[in-house]
Design an enzyme around this catalytic site. Structure first.
Site, PDB file in Angstrom:
ATOM      1  N   HIS A 373       0.673  -1.308   0.086  1.00  0.00           N
ATOM      2  CA  HIS A 373      -0.102   0.107   0.000  1.00  0.00           C
ATOM      3  C   HIS A 373       0.824   1.358  -0.290  1.00  0.00           C
ATOM      4  O   HIS A 373       0.269   2.317   0.353  1.00  0.00           O
ATOM      5  CB  HIS A 373      -0.846  -0.096   1.078  1.00  0.00           C
ATOM      6  N   LYS A 564      -8.417  13.810   4.658  1.00  0.00           N
ATOM      7  CA  LYS A 564      -7.662  12.555   4.666  1.00  0.00           C
ATOM      8  C   LYS A 564      -6.650  12.868   5.672  1.00  0.00           C
ATOM      9  O   LYS A 564      -6.579  14.075   6.215  1.00  0.00           O
ATOM     10  CB  LYS A 564      -6.839  12.422   3.237  1.00  0.00           C
ATOM     11  N   ARG A 565      -5.827  11.673   6.107  1.00  0.00           N
ATOM     12  CA  ARG A 565      -4.826  12.036   7.014  1.00  0.00           C
ATOM     13  C   ARG A 565      -3.989  13.276   6.686  1.00  0.00           C
ATOM     14  O   ARG A 565      -3.808  13.294   5.578  1.00  0.00           O
ATOM     15  CB  ARG A 565      -3.864  10.641   7.096  1.00  0.00           C
ATOM     16  N   LYS A 570       0.639  14.472   1.013  1.00  0.00           N
ATOM     17  CA  LYS A 570      -0.752  14.684   0.682  1.00  0.00           C
ATOM     18  C   LYS A 570      -0.823  16.197   0.355  1.00  0.00           C
ATOM     19  O   LYS A 570      -1.999  16.695  -0.301  1.00  0.00           O
ATOM     20  CB  LYS A 570      -1.585  14.200   1.739  1.00  0.00           C
ATOM     21  N   THR A 672      -8.605   6.500  -1.887  1.00  0.00           N
ATOM     22  CA  THR A 672      -9.733   5.920  -1.956  1.00  0.00           C
ATOM     23  C   THR A 672     -11.021   6.875  -1.797  1.00  0.00           C
ATOM     24  O   THR A 672     -12.130   6.833  -2.108  1.00  0.00           O
ATOM     25  CB  THR A 672     -10.300   4.652  -0.972  1.00  0.00           C
ATOM     26  N   LYS A 676     -14.875   8.196  -3.407  1.00  0.00           N
ATOM     27  CA  LYS A 676     -16.187   8.361  -2.680  1.00  0.00           C
ATOM     28  C   LYS A 676     -16.636   9.845  -3.042  1.00  0.00           C
ATOM     29  O   LYS A 676     -17.878  10.076  -3.323  1.00  0.00           O
ATOM     30  CB  LYS A 676     -15.898   8.205  -0.912  1.00  0.00           C
TER      31      LYS A 676
END
Ligand code: F58
Length: 839
Positions: A373, A564-565, A570, A672, A676
């Site tokens: 992952h 998100k985290r 990110k 992911t 969504k």
């Protein structure tokens, strides 16, 4: 039969098909449960009481399916998927079970008619946050799809007493509080102490020759811990299949503490018990340095050994010989956290069942498959050899033996190429010696997969090139997916209803049917309804946000969401740089033509990750300035939603106009959340990273806002030598943004607060924010312009949902079943009553 029992039975026999739903029976059952489970009655009952009463009714219905499923699996001895994951981020069960039973609206009506607030009852459930983020939530989506596709499966993990921490924001900073999800008990689980198993830890090994002259190894542990399974049923959507999520809780073994007790050391025994329970006490937050964390390795071994021993027990119950282990079970390793399973199965087969090494190795390899992952080198698990020996002395020997045989094969294949041997060895010998868990997972598996196309390619080229060359047929891509049950039907009932009205109700089980919406994109009346759904969702969100943030958010503004985290790769901070740029433009009278925007952030930072915490502080500080400036507050808002979790996700995805997926290309394995948002009709602004690439491919470039360097371009830049300061010197807007942060405006004049942030960007900028800033801002402005053209935007929104079929986890799971697990569905007949079980 007493009234109580008969009404419960009636209620539990109902659903799956809504026609047989008996409202009166359900209402009676709720009152019965209130009385018999909660020892309460309407005048005294609290929402918690009613929630528990309702859960117990639903549980009865689920239990019938669960027991029927278990019986069907036992009788037919089916091949079974065993999913091993250290994390499951399930989210609340009640709404999901009602949906999957097909009685959501019916039960809502019953509760309404009782004069109760259905949403308030749902809100009583504290969500089991037994995961950090994407990886844990993926496991939850997978178990939903496995049950819905009627695949025999057992999901194994750890029953953490404390899940992911609760995030509070105090003065703009993240503050952590422990999560007490078990405070009021967990009505969804059933403990199975009769299937408890013992786990060894520490100690040493003894090599000896047995009475038949065979070389044997005995592991003499320093201590024992007991694993007690706690089972939760996972119901398929409108199916009789209810699979099992089996989570292990650590306890002191009875025999062991008695032995201490007998020697009179009562307090020693208690101390042992406490030490044992520690193993399943708390979920480790990610991004923490875990190399030295002995407890983490113990946790991993604990749940993996419990699970493999449990599989052996099942084999025995079904009378299947142990050498057919791999025929009964397909074991999937969700990342390397359960990779110790490779050595553990070898130990069990060789040391306990006296199999030859060669036979055991063949079974082991045929049993396991491994999903990677991450591409971040620092996130690839390695354990210091000394620590490993201290915790798992026998496993270290086994790993050395696997490695010796493996490296010998390599030496034959790559004669005189030592670099290959060093590169692929299970032991990193470049300094202090480490066990490389990803390499152990690779050699011990017959299949290895990445979670998106780009990710798999980069795995092949950069992370495990040696393994990819040696066994090209073993490596494949399985693009992630998410369950449309939770992420559309449950989260966005308005949209689900519109979809069903347009397409019938088959789409929820076959998401490709959403393609049928394409035709409606040209229908103005349909577009109006689509837009009305989004507006209503935004309105709900506005009401909720009012509780968290100062002032009123405009539901007509663009809801631009980044949840998100929090992690540097990110790039939440890239987004905030754009917010500051917009703020400056407005102050200078340059941004009049753009629509108002509400930028909504959410996400937790690992408690020890200081830079991520500083990003949260910066977001909140920018929000404080922008939201309080009368010149800008009507056109730009910044909101940080505290404690982002599954429940809040269910509220946010449906309300988003714009989904931000802005990681540096080549860093996000898949993502992911991106899926969504897409399903719920948000458009994406994103880099060519992870599954964003495939989303863009599906929706078409004209319906996706891409920006930034590609992963290949990033790599080139890095090789050429990246100088972030060049961008700062050549882009006046960027320079102004940086200067504003430096000025201390966002820190009440304290110029030192965000200095580490500015210094990092100008001198190092490992995630190329400055290189992507111009492209990001321009694209964001293009988003704003596009939003002005409402009809065009809504058309794009419909097309995004219509083309999200690929990202259903049903598609992902079907691929795993076909290409990795070789398992078939089994449809389950429901017991008519309990009598048939007795025969
Ligand atoms: C995530 N990994 C990836 N790890 O970052 C994301 O791109 C992907 O979509 C998702 O997996 C599902 O494949 C992730 O969430 C963790 O949280 C680990 C938990 C244990 C410690 C190390 C991080």
């Amino acid at each position: 039969m007493s009234d109580n029992r008969s009404s419960l039975l009636e209620a539990s026999q109902g659903p799956a098909d809504t026609e047989s739903f008996d409202s009166d029976a359900v209402r009676r059952a709720i009152f019965d449960k209130l009385f018999f489970v909660r020892a309460s009655y309407p005048r005294l009952a609290t929402n918690t009481d009613y929630y528990m009463a309702l859960v117990h009714c639903v549980r009865d219905m689920v239990l019938r399916r669960w027991v029927s499923t278990a019986a069907a699996y036992t009788e037919t001895q089916v091949r079974t998927v065993a999913y091993l994951s250290a994390e499951y981020l399930m989210g609340p069960h009640l709404g999901n079970n009602l949906l999957n039973l097909g009685i959501y609206d019916e039960v809502r009506n019953v509760i309404d008619d009782m004069g109760l607030d259905f949403d308030a009852l749902l809100a009583e459930e504290s969500e089991p946050g037994l995961g950090n983020g994407g990886l844990g939530r993926l496991a939850a989506c997978f178990v939903d799809s496995l049950a819905t596709l009627e695949i025999p499966a057992l999901a194994y993990g750890i029953r953490y007493e404390f899940g992911i921490f609760e995030q509070h924001i105090v003065d703009g900073w993240q503050v952590e509080r422990t999560d007490k999800w078990l405070r009021f008990g967990n009505p969804w689980e059933i403990a199975r102490p009769e299937w408890a198993v013992d786990i060894k830890l520490g100690g040493w090994t003894e090599h000896y020759t047995d009475e038949l002259g065979r070389r044997r190894v005995r592991w003499v542990p320093e201590r024992l811990v007991q694993g007690v399974p706690h089972d939760t049923p996972i119901l398929g959507y409108r199916r009789n299949t209810a699979n099992t999520l089996r989570l292990w809780r650590a306890d002191a073994p009875k025999s062991f503490d008695f032995s201490v007790f007998n020697r009179g050391d009562y307090y020693g025994a208690v101390a042992q018990k406490v030490a044992s329970e520690n193993l399943s006490k708390v979920l480790y937050p990610n991004d923490e340095q875990e190399q030295g964390k002995e407890l983490r390795l113990q946790q991993q071994y604990f749940f993996v050994s419990c699970s493999l021993q449990d599989m052996l027990r099942i084999l025995e119950t079904q009378g299947i010989p142990v050498d057919r282990f791999h025929e009964k079970f397909a074991v999937q390793l969700n990342d390397t956290h359960p990779a110790i399973g490779v050595a553990e199965l070898m130990r069990l087969l060789v040391d306990k069942f006296f199999m030859t090494w060669e036979d055991a190795w063949e079974i082991t390899r045929k049993t396991f498959a491994y999903t990677n992952h991450t591409l971040l080198p620092e996130a690839l698990e390695q354990w210091p050899v000394d620590l490993f020996r201290r915790v798992l002395p026998r496993h270290l020997e086994i790993i050395f033996e696997i490695n010796k045989r493996f490296l010998d094969e390599l030496r034959v294949r790559y004669i005189a190429d030592d670099s290959k041997v060093n590169e692929m060895s299970l032991i990193n010998e470049s300094g202090e010696r480490y066990v490389r868990m990803a390499h152990l997972a690779c050699v011990g598996s017959h299949a290895i997969n990445g979670v998106a196309e780009l990710h798999t390619r980069l795995l092949r080229e950069q992370v495990i090139p040696g393994f990819a060359q040696l066994w090209p047929e073993r490596l494949s891509s399985k693009t992630n997916g998410v369950t449309p049950r939770r992420w559309i039907a449950l989260a966005n009932p308005r949209l689900a209803e519109l979809m069903t009205e347009a397409l019938g109700d088959g789409w929820l089980r076959d998401l490709d049917q959403l393609r049928g919406l394409e035709a409606f994109a040209e229908d103005a009346a349909f577009r109006d309804r689509w837009r009305a759904v989004k507006q209503a969702n935004k309105h709900d969100m506005m009401t909720r946000m009012r509780r968290h943030s100062a002032g009123l958010v405009d539901p007509l503004s663009v809801f631009d969401v980044l949840v998100k985290r929090i992690h540097e790769y990110k790039r939440q901070h890239l987004s905030i740089l754009f917010v500051i740029a917009q703020y400056l433009r407005m102050k200078n009278g340059l941004a009049d033509d753009l629509p108002p925007r509400t930028v909504i952030y959410g996400g937790k930072a690992a408690p020890g990750y200081h830079f991520a915490k500083l990003i949260i502080k910066l977001i909140n500080s920018v929000g404080e300035v922008v939201n309080n400036d009368p010149q800008t507050r009507d056109r730009l808002r910044v909101v940080f939603m505290p404690n982002f979790n599954v429940t809040i996700g269910q509220q946010l995805y449906p309300a988003a106009d714009l989904s931000e997926q802005i990681s540096l290309a080549g860093k996000e394995a898949s993502g992911t959340g991106n899926m969504k948002f897409q399903m719920n009709g948000a458009l994406t602004i994103g880099t060519m990273d992870g599954a964003n690439i495939e989303i863009r491919e599906e929706v078409g470039a004209q319906n996706f806002f891409d920006f930034g360097l590609t992963s290949a371009a990033v790599q080139r830049r890095r090789e050429e030598g990246y100088r972030p300061r060049d961008f700062y010197e050549n882009d006046a807007e960027l320079a102004a943004v940086i200067h504003l942060i430096e000025s201390g405006l966002f820190a009440h004049g304290d110029a030192s607060l965000f200095k580490p942030f500015v210094d990092q960007l100008l001198d190092y900028d490992p995630y190329f924010l400055l290189a992507d800033f111009r492209s990001y801002c321009d694209t964001q402005r293009h988003v704003g312009e596009t939003y002005q053209d409402t009809e065009r935007w809504v058309r794009m929104s419909i097309l995004n949902s219509a083309r999200s079929g690929k990202f259903s986890s049903d598609r992902t799971i079907a691929e795993y079943c076909r290409e990795i697990w070789d398992v078939q569905p089994l449809s389950v007949d429901l017991f008519v009553d309990h009598e048939s079980l007795m025969q």
